[in-house]
Design a protein around this motif. Structure first.
Motif, PDB file in Angstrom:
ATOM      1  N   GLN A 374      32.344  40.886  40.365  1.00  0.00           N
ATOM      2  CA  GLN A 374      32.978  40.348  39.860  1.00  0.00           C
ATOM      3  C   GLN A 374      33.754  38.724  40.147  1.00  0.00           C
ATOM      4  OE1 GLN A 374      35.634  43.284  38.542  1.00  0.00           O
ATOM      5  NE2 GLN A 374      34.963  42.741  36.438  1.00  0.00           N
ATOM      6  N   ARG A 375      34.096  37.614  39.436  1.00  0.00           N
ATOM      7  CA  ARG A 375      35.117  36.649  39.816  1.00  0.00           C
ATOM      8  C   ARG A 375      36.313  36.269  38.934  1.00  0.00           C
ATOM      9  NH1 ARG A 375      33.039  33.504  44.077  1.00  0.00           N
ATOM     10  NH2 ARG A 375      34.594  31.899  42.984  1.00  0.00           N
ATOM     11  N   THR A 382      31.585  34.114  31.784  1.00  0.00           N
ATOM     12  CA  THR A 382      33.239  34.744  30.423  1.00  0.00           C
ATOM     13  C   THR A 382      32.662  35.719  29.287  1.00  0.00           C
ATOM     14  OG1 THR A 382      31.724  33.081  29.309  1.00  0.00           O
ATOM     15  CG2 THR A 382      33.741  32.641  30.106  1.00  0.00           C
ATOM     16  N   ASN A 383      31.269  36.275  29.422  1.00  0.00           N
ATOM     17  CA  ASN A 383      31.153  37.076  28.821  1.00  0.00           C
ATOM     18  C   ASN A 383      30.284  38.016  29.775  1.00  0.00           C
ATOM     19  OD1 ASN A 383      28.943  35.503  29.761  1.00  0.00           O
ATOM     20  ND2 ASN A 383      27.882  36.032  27.757  1.00  0.00           N
ATOM     21  N   GLU A 384      31.573  39.096  30.482  1.00  0.00           N
ATOM     22  CA  GLU A 384      31.014  39.405  31.924  1.00  0.00           C
ATOM     23  C   GLU A 384      30.115  41.062  30.842  1.00  0.00           C
ATOM     24  OE1 GLU A 384      33.326  41.558  34.491  1.00  0.00           O
ATOM     25  OE2 GLU A 384      32.188  39.936  35.853  1.00  0.00           O
ATOM     26  N   ALA A 390      24.024  44.231  29.223  1.00  0.00           N
ATOM     27  CA  ALA A 390      22.991  45.013  29.232  1.00  0.00           C
ATOM     28  C   ALA A 390      21.872  45.635  30.274  1.00  0.00           C
ATOM     29  CB  ALA A 390      22.470  43.261  29.223  1.00  0.00           C
ATOM     30  N   ALA A 391      22.630  45.100  31.712  1.00  0.00           N
ATOM     31  CA  ALA A 391      22.062  45.990  32.715  1.00  0.00           C
ATOM     32  C   ALA A 391      21.954  47.178  32.460  1.00  0.00           C
ATOM     33  CB  ALA A 391      23.385  45.671  33.783  1.00  0.00           C
ATOM     34  N   MET A 422      21.965  43.805  44.241  1.00  0.00           N
ATOM     35  CA  MET A 422      23.607  43.630  43.700  1.00  0.00           C
ATOM     36  C   MET A 422      23.368  41.305  42.771  1.00  0.00           C
ATOM     37  SD  MET A 422      26.139  41.172  46.399  1.00  0.00           S
ATOM     38  CE  MET A 422      26.607  43.051  47.387  1.00  0.00           C
ATOM     39  N   VAL A 423      24.723  42.080  42.312  1.00  0.00           N
ATOM     40  CA  VAL A 423      24.670  40.600  41.030  1.00  0.00           C
ATOM     41  C   VAL A 423      25.894  39.592  41.237  1.00  0.00           C
ATOM     42  CG1 VAL A 423      24.243  39.509  38.735  1.00  0.00           C
ATOM     43  CG2 VAL A 423      23.015  41.836  39.366  1.00  0.00           C
ATOM     44  N   GLY A 424      25.793  38.142  41.282  1.00  0.00           N
ATOM     45  CA  GLY A 424      27.529  38.009  41.212  1.00  0.00           C
ATOM     46  C   GLY A 424      26.989  35.959  41.218  1.00  0.00           C
TER      47      GLY A 424
END
Length: 538
Positions: A374-375, A382-384, A390-391, A422-424
């Motif tokens: 997260q940031r 903005t639509n985290e 979805a994941a 890892m996603v970011g």
């Protein structure tokens, strides 16, 4: 007469007692000189006490070596009092996350422990492997000698790298921390002799940024002239590596690429028998890296700027070997180290359980773990929540990592190591990929604005050497919040490279600090499905 005989018979005994008392100072001196009192012997080193970065002041963290045994004993007692006081001082509780970070192995510390010591201090207060004595005995690097053994010395320097200047010296080498001076005593004829007998180095791995980053780094003076102090306050039996925690050490990407990896590349060859000397001492960075530093060296780090001792070493290296962003070039490494060697070292330092990521078995109900970085302030999704949903719908067990969780490096390393993906969005948080098991997948969301060059250099190009798979999701003009700030005919959209050409500051303020991301959930779901198929078996 009898009375006189009794009086005279007592005199020798009184005289003997007086003589015995006179011997006490001599006995104390002998004990101190031979280092037979362990609690006093420890204090021959500069001990940096760091129980919590929030509960102990910087002044309290800096203790100095004294040649007086009584003063050393006093310092030790004061430091013990600081440790005990910090144990009972209140700290804010660790903010809780809404997803499964807390469920990742191993189980986190209890809430009472977190409240008492702060999230960064728990492990060290339990196993005593902290900055006071990170690994091994405190004064194991010392000789019982106040004067260095006279011998010829040799100095060699390498100024050819664009990333770092390095000087190596051996023989009779004396270091005075407060003046940031290294003396090469009685340099041999085949030794490098700098002009005017002196050379200066800023021991930080960003040499090309001489007018910016390097101005935050203290110069270290290396001299071969005859001005060396005649007396050694402390004599070490192991070599030293001198480096800086200045520059951008507050940023985790720079901590890893400018400090940790080059330090491993330089100091690992000594197998723990090395003394680390730190200038521009940043207590937060040192404390955060305590597990890594404790594995790298058997002795506590020394805050060089606060050290008034004259320390004598058989060898010293000023500067650490840096090759590229987040990587090592084996052909340039003195010992041929690779990034896999570095990963193995981290595995050991942080007791990580998974060296390799193995595919999850779909038929048995296994779900691969996906870590979402997260940031909050910039380049945030903005639509985290939609992306996380979805994941999960695709089949991943999702773990969410916010900035408050990442701060505890030791605990978070274990969380990362337990994940397969890892996603970011591009940023320093992705640097935690160094803790992933090999064959894991990194998904970098590239912000709008022709930012591939930066994203590739930082987090795409290094991955093959670490055995990691790279997947990219590039943000379109419709997915950036910049569309709400600039018209579509602005250079931000029509010619982003023109913004780059206006200078790094302009590019940074617009494309890195000035945008958030609203990803296309349909497109993102497609990418997640492809990765899911890759990390699972039927």
């Amino acid at each position: 007469m009898k009375a006189r005989r009794n009086e005279s018979s007592k005199k020798p005994r009184c005289g003997g007692a007086a003589a015995a008392w006179l011997l006490v100072p001599l006995l104390v001196l002998i004990v101190l000189k031979t280092d037979s009192l362990p609690h006093l012997a420890r204090l021959r080193e500069t001990i940096v006490t760091q129980v919590s970065v929030e509960t102990v002041s910087e002044h309290e963290l800096r203790s100095k070596v004294s040649s007086s045994g009584l003063e050393r004993e006093k310092i030790w007692q004061q430091q013990q009092q600081l440790v005990e006081a910090a144990k009972f001082k209140d700290a804010e509780r660790l903010p809780k996350t809404t997803d499964s970070v807390a469920e990742a192995p191993p189980s986190p510390a209890s809430s009472d422990e977190i409240a008492s010591h702060g999230v960064d201090g728990i492990k060290d207060l339990k196993d005593e492997k902290n900055i006071v004595a990170m690994n091994g005995e405190v004064d194991g690097s010392l000789r019982n000698s106040d004067v260095a053994t006279p011998r010829s010395s040799k100095l060699s320097c390498n100024f050819s790298s664009e990333r770092m200047d390095v000087c190596a010296m051996d023989g009779d080498i004396r270091v005075h921390g407060k003046s940031a001076t290294v003396y090469v005593v009685a340099a041999s004829n085949d030794s490098y002799r700098p002009e005017n007998g002196t050379v200066t180095i800023r021991p930080y791995s960003r040499k090309w940024e001489i007018s910016t980053t390097m101005q935050m780094v203290r110069e270290v003076r290396i001299t071969t002239d005859d001005t060396a102090p005649q007396q050694c306050t402390v004599t070490h039996s192991v070599p030293a590596v001198l480096f800086s925690t200045g520059g951008y050490s507050y940023n985790f990407f720079h901590t890893m690429t400018d400090l940790v990896i080059p330090l491993f590349n330089t100091a690992r060859e000594y197998d723990g028998h090395v003394q680390l000397l730190v200038t521009d001492f940043d207590r937060t960075t040192i404390f955060k890296l305590r597990h890594f530093l404790g594995k790298l060296s058997d002795f506590p780090v020394i805050d060089l700027d606060a050290d008034d001792a004259v320390r004598c070493f058989p060898a010293v290296r000023v500067g650490i070997e840096s090759h590229k962003e987040l990587g090592i070039i084996p052909a340039l490494s003195r010992k041929g180290y690779t990034m896999k060697d570095f990963q193995d070292f981290l595995q050991s330092a942080y007791s990580l359980k998974r060296a390799w990521a193995t595919p999850a078995n779909r038929s048995s109900g296994q779900r691969p773990r996906l870590l979402m970085m997260q940031r909050r302030k910039s380049r945030a999704l903005t639509n985290e929540e939609d992306a996380l949903a979805a994941a999960r719908d695709v089949g991943f067990e999702v773990v969410v990592a916010g900035p408050e969780v990442v701060k505890n490096m030791a605990q978070f390393a274990e969380v990362v190591n337990s994940c397969d993906v890892m996603v970011g969005v591009h940023g320093a948080g992705l640097t935690n990929l160094v803790f992933l098991p090999r064959s894991a997948t990194v998904v970098q969301i590239v912000p709008w604005g022709e930012m591939k060059w930066a994203c590739w250099s930082a987090f795409r190009d290094p991955l093959p050497d670490m055995g990691l798979r790279y997947v990219e999701y590039e943000v379109t003009a419709d997915e950036t919040t910049l569309k709400d700030v600039y018209p579509r005919d602005h250079a931000v959209f029509t010619n982003p490279l023109a913004i780059h050409n206006e200078g790094f500051g302009k590019m940074w303020s617009i494309f890195l600090e000035g945008q958030n991301v609203t990803i296309d959930i349909g497109r993102f779901t497609g990418v997640m499905r492809q990765i899911y198929q890759f990390v699972t078996i039927s």
